[in-house]
Scaffold this motif. Structure first.
Motif: not given
Length: 189
Positions: A159-184
């Motif tokens: 991310s270039g920002k120490r607090r954020e760290g590494i950013i992970y993104n999923l792409f399927i057939s070059d289309t970015q998939i948004p992160d899921a929000i799963e609630e317990e």
């Protein structure tokens, strides 16, 4: 052992997400008999039968995770606390959210669940650990696999920002998939 006990006997229920999928924990407590029944994903995993002690702990497994229900008396009422891997459910969920990244893509109308465990870089698809191919790039790393014969890649970039760290993104057939929000959840019956 399959539970033949009706759901109206439940005193507590918890729903949580782990890399191998979503799990449901139901707990039944006979407050006069001391009987305790733990049901994980619809299967009875613990049944103490009749006993004198009405408070205490019941230990069991949720997948590969150690779990424990703590039963405490609070006047004439009882309190039920779920711990997973020695942590309260709330703390366990907070730690899992930091350690995992989850996506819920639909491919050909079929919903899937992709989980990346950031500490081990294991990738899970619909509860099954995948064989993946990792690759270093100029921007970071790419983890390649497929879903229903569709190419998928998880790109990890700083991310270039120490607090954020590494950013992970999923792409399927070059289309970015948004992160899921799963609630317990925790439901009292």
């Amino acid at each position: 052992m399959t539970s033949e006990i009706d759901a109206y006997d439940d005193v507590a229920q918890w729903d949580l997400s782990l890399p191998d999928g979503k799990h449901s924990v139901r707990f039944q407590h006979g407050t006069t008999s001391g009987r305790r029944v733990v049901i994980v994903d619809g299967k009875e995993v613990r049944n103490t039968g009749w006993q004198f002690k009405l408070v205490g702990k019941e230990s069991f497994l949720i997948g590969k995770h150690r779990a424990c229900i703590i039963i405490e008396a609070n006047g004439l009422n009882y309190t039920y606390i779920l711990e997973v891997d020695g942590k309260s459910l709330k703390r366990f969920v907070e730690n899992r959210k930091k350690a995992c990244r989850t996506w819920l893509p639909k491919i050909n109308g079929v919903p899937h669940r992709v989980v990346l465990e950031r500490d081990s870089l294991e990738v899970w698809l619909d509860g099954e650990k995948l064989e993946v191919m990792g690759e270093f790039t100029d921007q970071g790393t790419e983890t390649h696999f497929s879903i229903e014969n569709q190419p998928a890649v998880i790109r990890a970039v700083t991310s270039g920002k120490r607090r954020e760290g590494i950013i992970y993104n999923l792409f399927i057939s070059d289309t970015q998939i948004p992160d899921a929000i799963e609630e317990e959840s925790h439901n009292w019956q």
